[in-house]
Every structure is written in C-alpha cells, then in structure tokens.
Enzyme design. Structure first.
Site, short mmCIF file in Angstrom:
data_model
loop_
_atom_site.label_atom_id
_atom_site.label_comp_id
_atom_site.label_asym_id
_atom_site.label_seq_id
_atom_site.Cartn_x
_atom_site.Cartn_y
_atom_site.Cartn_z
N GLU A 231 36.53 30.13 -9.50
CA GLU A 231 37.07 30.92 -8.11
C GLU A 231 37.07 32.39 -8.67
O GLU A 231 37.82 33.00 -9.85
CB GLU A 231 38.39 30.29 -8.12
CG GLU A 231 39.10 30.62 -6.78
CD GLU A 231 39.88 31.91 -6.87
OE1 GLU A 231 39.66 33.07 -6.94
OE2 GLU A 231 41.23 31.85 -7.22
N CYS A 268 43.86 36.94 -5.69
CA CYS A 268 42.63 36.62 -5.19
C CYS A 268 42.60 36.75 -3.79
O CYS A 268 41.38 36.95 -2.94
CB CYS A 268 41.87 35.60 -5.71
SG CYS A 268 42.97 34.13 -5.75
P1 NAP Z 1 37.85 37.66 -16.78
O1 NAP Z 1 37.36 38.84 -17.65
O2 NAP Z 1 36.83 37.14 -15.82
O3 NAP Z 1 38.39 36.49 -18.11
C1 NAP Z 1 38.85 35.26 -17.70
C2 NAP Z 1 38.60 34.27 -18.78
O4 NAP Z 1 37.13 34.14 -18.86
C3 NAP Z 1 39.09 34.77 -20.28
O5 NAP Z 1 39.67 33.83 -21.05
C4 NAP Z 1 37.65 35.38 -20.89
O6 NAP Z 1 37.56 35.46 -22.33
C5 NAP Z 1 36.76 34.36 -20.06
N1 NAP Z 1 35.38 34.97 -20.15
C6 NAP Z 1 35.08 36.24 -19.47
N2 NAP Z 1 33.58 36.48 -19.43
C7 NAP Z 1 33.26 35.59 -20.61
C8 NAP Z 1 31.91 35.47 -21.12
N3 NAP Z 1 31.00 36.28 -20.51
N4 NAP Z 1 31.85 34.27 -21.83
C9 NAP Z 1 32.87 33.54 -22.19
N5 NAP Z 1 34.25 33.56 -21.71
C10 NAP Z 1 34.25 34.66 -20.83
O7 NAP Z 1 39.25 37.87 -16.04
P2 NAP Z 1 40.56 38.58 -16.42
O8 NAP Z 1 40.56 38.86 -17.66
O9 NAP Z 1 41.77 37.93 -15.99
O10 NAP Z 1 40.63 40.01 -15.49
C11 NAP Z 1 39.21 40.80 -15.54
C12 NAP Z 1 39.02 41.05 -14.03
O11 NAP Z 1 38.85 39.59 -13.34
C13 NAP Z 1 39.87 41.59 -13.13
O12 NAP Z 1 39.91 43.10 -13.10
C14 NAP Z 1 39.55 41.06 -11.97
O13 NAP Z 1 38.52 41.89 -11.11
C15 NAP Z 1 39.36 39.71 -12.16
N6 NAP Z 1 40.19 38.57 -11.74
C16 NAP Z 1 39.90 38.04 -10.58
C17 NAP Z 1 40.90 36.94 -10.36
C18 NAP Z 1 40.78 36.09 -9.13
O14 NAP Z 1 41.66 35.58 -8.79
N7 NAP Z 1 39.71 36.24 -8.38
C19 NAP Z 1 42.01 36.81 -11.17
C20 NAP Z 1 42.16 37.45 -12.22
C21 NAP Z 1 41.17 38.41 -12.53
P3 NAP Z 1 38.12 36.18 -23.41
O15 NAP Z 1 39.48 35.88 -23.48
O16 NAP Z 1 37.53 36.01 -24.71
O17 NAP Z 1 38.12 37.80 -22.59
#
Ligand code: NAP
Length: 491
Positions: A231, A268
C-alpha cells in the site's frame, strides 16, 4: 563484521523457524487461533501507559491519537478473532458428485487455506495499528500463517514492547515459539533477504512508492515469485460539485483544511488534491482555505527522514510554473515541524505537469481550478489509481454528474460522498486498496476483515476420502459455517 553474511545467516534461520512453526500453527483449531488473537490484544492493553509514552516519544504523535490507535489495534485483533471463530471466511464450496452423468462428475470441494510464512514491513505512520501487531500481522495470523515482522526503524522501542506482548500471548496460549518473530535493522539487505528467502510465501507493506516497488522487484527476482501486497500512497482527490459548493464554500474550506493537515498530513488517505470548476463560490472557498491554513496547529512529523522528504517535495512543487501558494504556516517552524501549505493551479497547467499529480506525504494540498466540467473529467481520466475519491455534492449534483461519479469508481477503491477520506473504519465493508500505484493489487484490502484473503489460496479437494477432508468441508458441517452447497448458501 561481514554484515551481508550475517544478515543472510540470520534471515535463513528466522525463515526456517517460521516455516517449521507453520504446519503446527495452521493446524490449531479456529477457537485456539481466536483465543490467541484476543490474548495479543489483552497483552497489548496490559502494557498500559508505558506503551503510549514510548510511542509518543518515538513518533511525536499526541497521546489522544495513540490511545485511539491502541484501541483500534486491539479491536482489529478482536475482529479477526471473531472472523476466525465464525469460520465462514474460508468460502467453503461443495459440488456433490453426479455419478450417473455422462461423463460422471466427481465430488468437488474447495476452501481457502493459509499460504505459509508471511513477511510484514511495519509502517512508520501508524506505530501501533499498521506496525508490529497491526492489520497485516493480525490478518495473516487469522488466516493461519506464521509471521516475520520487519520493525520500522522510526519506532524500535514501541515495536519491541508490542512484540513482548505477542510473545506473552504465544506462551499463554501454548502456540509454537516461532509463530511470530521480529527483526530489526536499517540495511535494505535485510528486507531484501526476507522477501527473497524461499520459505517466504507473501509480503505485506505500507510505505513509500519507492520502497514498495523495491520489494516487488525483489519478489520478481525469486525463483518462485510471491505476492507483495504493498500500500504505497495516493493523492485522494476531492471533487467539489457546483450546487453544494455554492451553498457552503466556507464550511467546505474549513473541513478540508482540517482534514489535510490532520496528524500533519501523515495519512495515506489525506485529501491532497481538490478539484472544482471556476466560479464565484470557488473564489470564496479559496479565500477561506488560504486564511485557514496559517492558523492551524503544527507538531513535529514522525521522523527526520519524512520531514526532509516532505520539505524537499514541497519545494519542488511550489516552484513549478503556474502554481501559487494560497496559504502556509506563518510561524517559524523548528526542528521537524512541517510548513503546512495549500496551493492553487489552473486545469491546463495541472494536466501538462505530471509532477503536480504526485503525492506529497505531509500537510500539503493542491486546488485545481478547472475551466469546465469537461476539463475536470479529463483530469479524472488522466490521474493514476487512488485509494479514495471524494465527491462533495448535493443529490442533484450527483445525479447531474453521473459520468464523473463513474470515473471515480474506475479510479479508486473507496468512493465517498460528503465526508473526508481520512478515518478508515475497520469493518467487513471497508476497501483500503485501489488501482496501481495506490496498491500493487487492487483486488485486495489491507483494512477490514477481507484483509485475511491476501494470505490464503483456494485448494480444491476432488474425490477426497471423507476422513481426510478438513472440518470445513465435511458433510456434517461440524463447524456450522456458511457454505455454498450445490449452488445454495446453507449452514
Ligand atoms: P519507506 O521508506 O517506504 O520504508 C518502509 C519500510 O520499507 C522500512 O522498513 C524500510 O526499511 C523498508 N524499505 C524501504 N525501501 C526499501 C528497499 N529498497 N529495500 C528494502 N527495504 C526497504 O517508508 P517510511 O520510512 O515510512 O517513510 C518514507 C516515505 O514513505 C514518506 O515520506 C512517505 O512518502 C511514504 N509513506 C507512505 C505511507 C502510506 O501510507 N502510503 C505511509 C508511510 C510513509 P529500512 O528500515 O531499512 O529503511
């Protein structure tokens, strides 16, 4: 230390343990699984104020929000306990044999069965309800899968506390030790190794588009591809239809300003795009929303990374030609407090610039002034898949714009009339999932009882020896569940 090597060894051991626990856990009775889910809920509640204080310190979310989220987490676990105890979620179907038909029809029976070990990536923006014991974990356990949680690094202590509650429930209920496991780490190699391990049968994720698609790519590289239910985000368009807008422009502006800045826009389902036709009423709406935003309260975002990503994307958006800022936080923001911003653009500029269509995760909304209904329809046709789409409309508006309403259904998983999209009920009728890129599989939901269907697959039992049939498919219907027997729903 060879971190890559240790990640691989650790992941292998964890996934082997999850695979070994799976047949033991899946064969527990529905009653035992339901009691286990209820026990997790009770153990989370028993953590008391320590959990709330820890989550407040790590996520910067206020106490009232986290108390509500804890209630939602516990209710979600209890909802799935009820679903499992009732039992009909397995969609049992029986088509009796017709031996004297030519050719003879065999005895055919079908039901949903758990997939196996599931890897869940905890989300940052719901440290309780979408994290360690959140909706993905609760629904996977309800389906009969074992779970490995990759905790989100934004709230490690909160995750560890919640996991301690799960461990207590495992012991109290006599479940296999490795029914649920928890891993921490900030190296992408860990997430990659979990997704690519042969024992992993499915993945649940809530987060960024880039993160979600990285997991999809890892899964595609596997020898046996697996489903990744990611999601990833949405701008959740809100369409203001003319008759309602003419009668209450100020009220609509205040309602939407409060909604897109709620929780610093870290939902989201935040309404990030507002569409309306040019009119005097729209001018009043714009004036009010522009005045409203600077006065709204601010608070720190979830973590420094999300704040930095927000400010970067906000800056990229507001310097685009043709975009004007209607209102933004006026007081000096410090630390990781965001600059809440509402901006305006005309329909032609919006249509010509795809960057303006992207989600900006945080307290930002863009209003698009459309020249005509045709242009509004063109925008709805051009937008990518969404979690939600909202119409602010009178009944006459709705009836006069059935074409727009149908475009809304094509675009989104949930179509709303006269409400804000933030606030997602955890019930059977909820759909929290929409066409790509909102999610990777629009047929499923990550909120509500149907979330269980992501973790199960149908198995057909043909001419099976009666004693070997699962209870759900036995002639006597010992579990008393709803089944489709020879074309009729019956208990
Ligand atoms: P994220 O960067 O997508 O990370 C979420 C999880 O996925 C973390 O555990 C991260 O690991 C892992 N992950 C991300 N990229 C990866 C990759 N290339 N390979 C392996 N694992 C990976 O989300 P976030 O830290 O919550 O927030 C960053 C951005 O996500 C926000 O600025 C926002 O834009 C978006 N977000 C969207 C929603 C939604 O509901 N749609 C919710 C929260 C955030 P690590 O712990 O190792 O980093």
């Amino acid at each position: 230390m060879n971190y890559k090597l240790s990640t691989t060894i650790m992941t292998d051991q964890i996934m082997q343990q999850a695979a070994a626990a799976f047949p033991v856990y899946r064969s527990q009775s529905a009653e035992a699984k339901a009691n286990f889910l209820e026990s997790i809920a009770a153990q989370i509640e028993a953590l008391g104020d320590a959990l709330i204080q820890t989550a407040m310190a790590e996520s910067h979310l206020p106490e009232a929000r986290l108390l509500g989220e804890r209630g939602r987490t516990a209710n979600q676990l209890r909802l799935f306990a009820g679903l499992v105890r009732e039992g009909s979620w397995v969609e049992a179907v029986i088509d009796s044999a017709i031996p004297d038909r030519i050719p003879a029809r065999p005895d055919l029976r079908k039901m949903l069965s758990p997939l196996g070990p599931v890897v869940v990536f905890g989300a940052s923006n719901f440290p309780l309800a979408f994290s360690t014991a959140g909706g993905d974990t609760a629904s996977a356990l309800a389906a009969g899968c074992t779970v490995v949680i990759k905790g989100h690094p934004g709230h490690p202590k909160t995750s560890a506390l919640v996991f301690s509650a799960i461990q207590s429930a495992i012991q109290l209920c006599g479940m296999p030790e490795h029914t649920v496991q928890h891993v921490e780490g900030t190296d992408f190699a860990l997430g990659k190794a979990l997704v690519q391990h042969p024992a992993t049968k499915a993945v649940g994720f809530t987060g960024s588009f880039v993160g979600g698609m990285a997991l999809v790519d890892y899964a595609r590289e596997r020898k046996q591809p697996i489903p990744v239910f990611a999601e990833m985000g949405s701008v959740n368009p809100v369409v203001l239809l003319p008759e309602l807008l003419a009668t209450q422009p100020e009220a609509l502006a205040k309602q939407l300003a409060a909604s897109f800045t709620l929780g610093m826009g870290q939902f989201c389902t935040k309404p990030g795009l507002i569409l309306a036709q040019d009119s005097e009423a729209l001018d009043n709406f714009l004036k009010t929303i522009g005045h409203e935003v600077p006065g709204l309260p601010t608070m720190p975002m979830l973590h420094a990374g999300i704040h930095a990503a927000y400010e970067k994307k906000l800056h990229e958006a507001v310097v685009q030609p043709g975009l004007g800022v209607l209102g933004k936080t006026e007081k000096e923001t410090t630390g990781i407090e965001p600059t809440a911003t509402v901006a305006l653009v005309d329909g032609d500029t919006f249509l010509a610039n795809p960057l303006l269509h992207e989600e900006i995760f945080g307290p930002y909304a863009l209003v698009v002034k459309c020249q005509s209904k045709a242009q509004l329809a063109q925008i709805l046709e051009q937008l990518e898949g969404q979690l939600t789409l909202t119409f602010m409309a009178t009944e006459a508006d709705a009836l006069a714009n059935v074409d727009l309403v149908e475009l809304g259904q094509a675009l989104a998983g949930r179509v709303i009339f006269n409400g804000v999209p933030t606030g997602v009920e955890v019930v059977a009728s909820m759909q929290h999932g929409g066409p790509y890129p909102a999610t990777t599989d629009s047929r499923f939901t990550s909120v509500g009882s149907d979330g269980i269907k992501r973790w199960a697959r149908p198995i057909c039992f043909q001419n099976y020896p009666a004693p070997l049939l699962p209870l759900e498919l036995q002639n006597e219907n010992p579990l008393g569940i709803w089944r489709l027997v020879d074309g009729s729903f019956t208990k």
